[in-house]
Scaffold this motif. Structure first.
Motif: not given
Length: 415
Positions: A360-368, A382-392, A394-398
């Motif tokens: 969920e976007g808001e939870v992820f953004r709070k973590k970052l 700054s543009e990467l904070e809202q980047d859904s591809l980066l989010q995915e 990071i989560l896959i790598a983790a």
């Protein structure tokens, strides 16, 4: 008989944020790809002399549409007007209606649906009477079941078509749940065709009457693989519908799984990957290529490290020949089926819930949030904070790192 083209999710002027770090000349090709794909769709509509064109939402990538994107769309609508082809379009969750003072006016062959479902009835050149029903989003978040406001099929027309930018309940997709509907609800309206938008993966949900997601017109990230484009549709009374997919995207995303059996040196590994790149270069479009390797047991550890730290990926020439092939990822396949807590159902459920919460976007953004408070990070990325591809990613790598630790511990316990 009527013939028309159904397209959706143009996302004109998409910024392709995750790709801005590539060579500027190559990035320019990527940036122009949505425009080129839609240009090809319009050219096909004119060539085929279709009766009309349907665009089911998300014409633009954002609410604040650039003048460039609007001017481009207006020019393409002008080409269709000159050919005598009407256009029906609806705005979706990405380009919902608003800021009318900042919008260019479209030619009068374009019908833009309002924020409530409405129906336009007209007669084609071949004297077929057509009804088309649709609506545009008033806000980004349309959670209501808008399908309930659609009228039943008109009895005094030859064909009734529905346009709906929304989410099919039960569909496995990363797209948001907007304007939800069910197949049963669509069939209850007794329309002759449903032109759907919002889901970027094209899919024929039902063949008769057709219920179709045309998908987006250009893949914008690694999750949007393969050919993208539009559907050419023919409807004739008493005959089965005819659906022809029209590939139009100038760039495709492609994944390849490569076995390294018999490969035991950096030289032979490099040659094997080059072979895959050369094979991809035979595509008619540009290619973003991801290679996952398996059966790497014969490779020395120091060569494997070259893969894992990205050194091998950097060694391939990302040149600018036509059509280009850009190798954007080179990784080793996981060794095991990743089911970490198969022995503990409660632990497995807790693990899956935690992963879902993080998506969920808001939870992820709070973590970052603390990371992006850093002045250097914010000024440069700054543009990467809202980047859904980066989010995915990071989560896959983790998740993969966690799986490796869990399986390592399980192996130690069994030894």
């Amino acid at each position: 008989m009527i013939r028309f083209i159904h397209t959706a999710d143009l996302h004109l002027d998409s910024p392709f944020k995750g790709l801005k770090r590539m060579h500027p000349h190559l990035y320019e090709k990527v940036y122009q790809s949505t425009f080129q794909s839609f240009y090809h769709i319009v050219s096909k509509a004119i060539e085929e002399e279709v009766d009309f064109l349907l665009i089911s939402g998300d014409i633009y990538d954002e609410e604040n549409q650039s003048v460039k994107a609007q001017a481009f769309l207006r020019d393409q609508m002008g080409r269709l007007k000159a050919a005598g082809i009407p256009v029906y379009l609806s705005h979706g969750n990405h380009d919902f209606l608003g800021r009318e003072t900042l919008k260019l006016q479209m030619p009068d062959n374009v019908m833009i649906f309002g924020t409530e479902p409405e129906t336009d009835v007209w007669t084609t050149k071949s004297q077929e009477r057509i009804a088309i029903t649709g609506f545009s989003y008033q806000t980004r978040w349309v959670k209501e079941r808008m399908i309930q406001q659609y009228p039943n099929r008109k009895s005094d027309v030859d064909f009734h078509i529905g346009m709906l930018h929304g989410f099919l309940e039960g569909l496995e997709s990363s797209e948001g749940v907007y304007a939800p509907f069910s197949i049963q609800e669509l069939n209850g309206k007794q329309y002759d065709y449903w032109a759907l938008g919002h889901i970027h993966k094209r899919e024929i949900l039902q063949e008769s009457p057709p219920i179709i997601y045309s998908g987006n017109i250009q893949g914008r990230n690694p999750n949007e693989l393969g050919e993208k484009g539009a559907y050419l549709v023919s409807l004739e009374k008493g005959r089965s519908p005819r659906l022809e997919f029209l590939p139009t995207s100038p760039i495709i995303w492609k994944e390849k799984l490569v076995s390294l059996k018999g490969v035991s040196s950096l030289q032979s590994l490099f040659a094997r990957v080059e072979t895959e790149i050369e094979a991809a270069a035979k595509e008619e479009q540009g290619v973003f290529l991801s290679i996952t390797i398996e059966d790497q047991e014969e490779l020395p550890e120091e060569v494997i490290e070259k893969i894992q730290d990205g050194d091998l990926l950097e060694g391939f020439n990302q040149d600018d020949h036509e059509p280009f092939v850009y190798l954007y990822k080179l990784k080793i396949a996981p060794k095991k089926k990743q089911v970490p807590f198969s022995y503990d159902q409660k632990m497995q459920e807790s693990f899956e819930k935690s992963g879902q919460d993080l998506k969920e976007g808001e939870v992820f953004r709070k973590k970052l949030r603390d990371l992006f408070k850093n002045q250097i990070v914010r000024s440069r990325f700054s543009e990467l904070e809202q980047d859904s591809l980066l989010q995915e990613e990071i989560l896959i790598a983790a998740q993969e790192l966690l799986f490796e630790d869990i399986f390592f511990e399980e192996e130690e316990d069994r030894s």
